[in-house]
Design an enzyme around this catalytic site. Structure first.
Site, PDB file in Angstrom:
ATOM      1  N   GLY A  38      47.264  -3.079-113.715  1.00 31.67           N
ATOM      2  CA  GLY A  38      46.489  -1.875-113.918  1.00 31.67           C
ATOM      3  C   GLY A  38      45.330  -2.078-114.880  1.00 31.67           C
TER       4      GLY A  38
ATOM      5  CE  LYS B 274      53.435 -10.295-103.645  1.00 26.16           C
ATOM      6  NZ  LYS B 274      53.361 -10.615-105.080  1.00 26.16           N
TER       7      LYS B 274
ATOM      8  CG  ASN C 259      58.798 -11.286-108.075  1.00 29.19           C
ATOM      9  OD1 ASN C 259      59.742 -10.519-108.168  1.00 29.19           O
ATOM     10  ND2 ASN C 259      57.533 -10.864-108.071  1.00 29.19           N
TER      11      ASN C 259
END
Length: 356
Positions: A14, A203, A269
């Site tokens: 952001g 993904k 991730n």
């Protein structure tokens, strides 16, 4: 009345979006130069984060070392931030979206439109709900999507990359592109709103699998195989869930294969999945220890995907997604990721793309 931009969310991504839009609006006719950013209020080094951003022009917690334009204004109240905004950028973790939407519903300007930068979707045994659908149902405004091979810190450093905007209205796509496009952040627009979102969320599951491979120290050949199989399972799941709704051509955009590659080599991730293998700590604990308040999406999406494929009785069609779920949630060893991976994808029907 000039157009006004509001950004809902001030995390790593952001804040990076705020840098881009804050710079671009000053050169766009018809846009107010002030960009309001809703900031979830926190105290950092004894000061409110909104106060730090508005005085030092830097998000010292989530994007340290990168100055925000002076026309970017942090606001701690979401309803106040979105008031009078014609263009709303939504960029928060997807597990918090409904609470945010409930808080701003009464403050939305008639004729406003939104774009989702959220890399997450809601999947259960009934099917898929995308964040653009959630936002549209709550606010009753048109919603587009943006996703791509976009690691926020690299964009903040102005390293060249691409992204994809999914927008069903060609005229509106031009406006969104003008807000985001820069010489180092190149935007391509497609009409496949849902496909852009789908790729951006799935993904992250593939990246968890890639992180397991890194944690096991198995090298680039093995990692490339996991990435390929994961990419094909993404396409197969798109067919299962949406039929022809998601265009096959979307998978070769930045939001598709490019994002899979960059996330499997550089995303959080992947990093946490590697740490999961090496430390044996559960994912929620690693999220707290390593992400500085950011949220992990791949782990949650893996659970949602498994809910869908198990509910439909098709887990054997998605062996990699199934193994990732069982490793994350059921205590299976990371080495079991290779179980049943010998799957033939050659007969999968491709979803049609629009004629050129």
């Amino acid at each position: 009345m000039p157009n006004k931009v509001c950004i809902l969310g001030s995390g790593n991504w952001g804040s990076t979006a705020a840098r881009i839009i804050g710079s671009n609006v000053t050169n766009l006719p018809g846009f107010d130069s002030t960009v309001k950013v809703w900031v979830y209020e926190e105290v950092v080094n004894g000061k409110k984060l909104t106060e730090i951003i508005n005085t030092q022009h830097e998000n010292v917690k989530y994007l340290p070392g990168h100055r925000l334009p002076d026309n970017v204004v942090a606001v701690p109240d979401a309803a106040e931030a979105v008031k009078d905004a014609t263009h709303i950028v939504v960029v928060i973790p997807h597990q918090f979206i409904q609470h945010l939407l409930n808080s701003i519903r009464g403050s939305i300007l008639p004729g406003a439109r939104a774009i989702s930068l959220i890399k997450g979707i809601a999947i259960n045994d009934q099917g898929m709900t995308t964040m653009t659908q959630v936002i549209h149902r709550s606010l009753a405004i048109p919603v587009s999507s943006l996703s791509g091979a976009n690691i926020a810190n690299e964009i903040a450093e102005e390293k060249y990359c691409e992204t994809t905007i999914g927008c069903s209205d060609p005229d509106e796509a031009i406006v969104w592109r003008s807000l985001f496009n820069t010489p180092y952040f190149q935007v391509n627009c497609v009409s496949d709103v849902i496909g852009v979102e789908f790729c951006g969320a799935l993904k992250n599951v593939v990246a968890v699998g890639a992180g397991f491979i890194d944690g096991l120290g198995l090298g680039n050949n093995t990692k490339a195989a996991i990435i390929r199989i994961g990419f094909l399972e993404m396409r197969r799941l798109a067919m299962h869930i949406s039929g022809a709704q998601i265009q096959d051509s979307t998978f070769i955009e930045s939001c598709g294969i490019a994002d899979v590659i960059t996330t499997c080599y550089g995303g959080r991730n992947r990093r946490l999945a590697e740490a999961f293998v090496k430390t044996g700590k559960p994912m929620p604990q690693l999220e707290k220890e390593l992400l500085n308040g950011q949220k992990l999406q791949g782990y949650l999406t893996a659970g949602e995907v498994y809910s869908y494929i198990s509910g439909r009785g098709v887990t054997d069609h998605f062996p990699l997604f199934t193994r990732i779920y069982k490793i994350c949630y059921e205590g299976h060893p990371p080495q079991s990721i290779f179980q049943d991976l010998n799957v033939d994808f050659s007969r999968d029907k491709r979803t049609p793309s629009p004629s050129l």
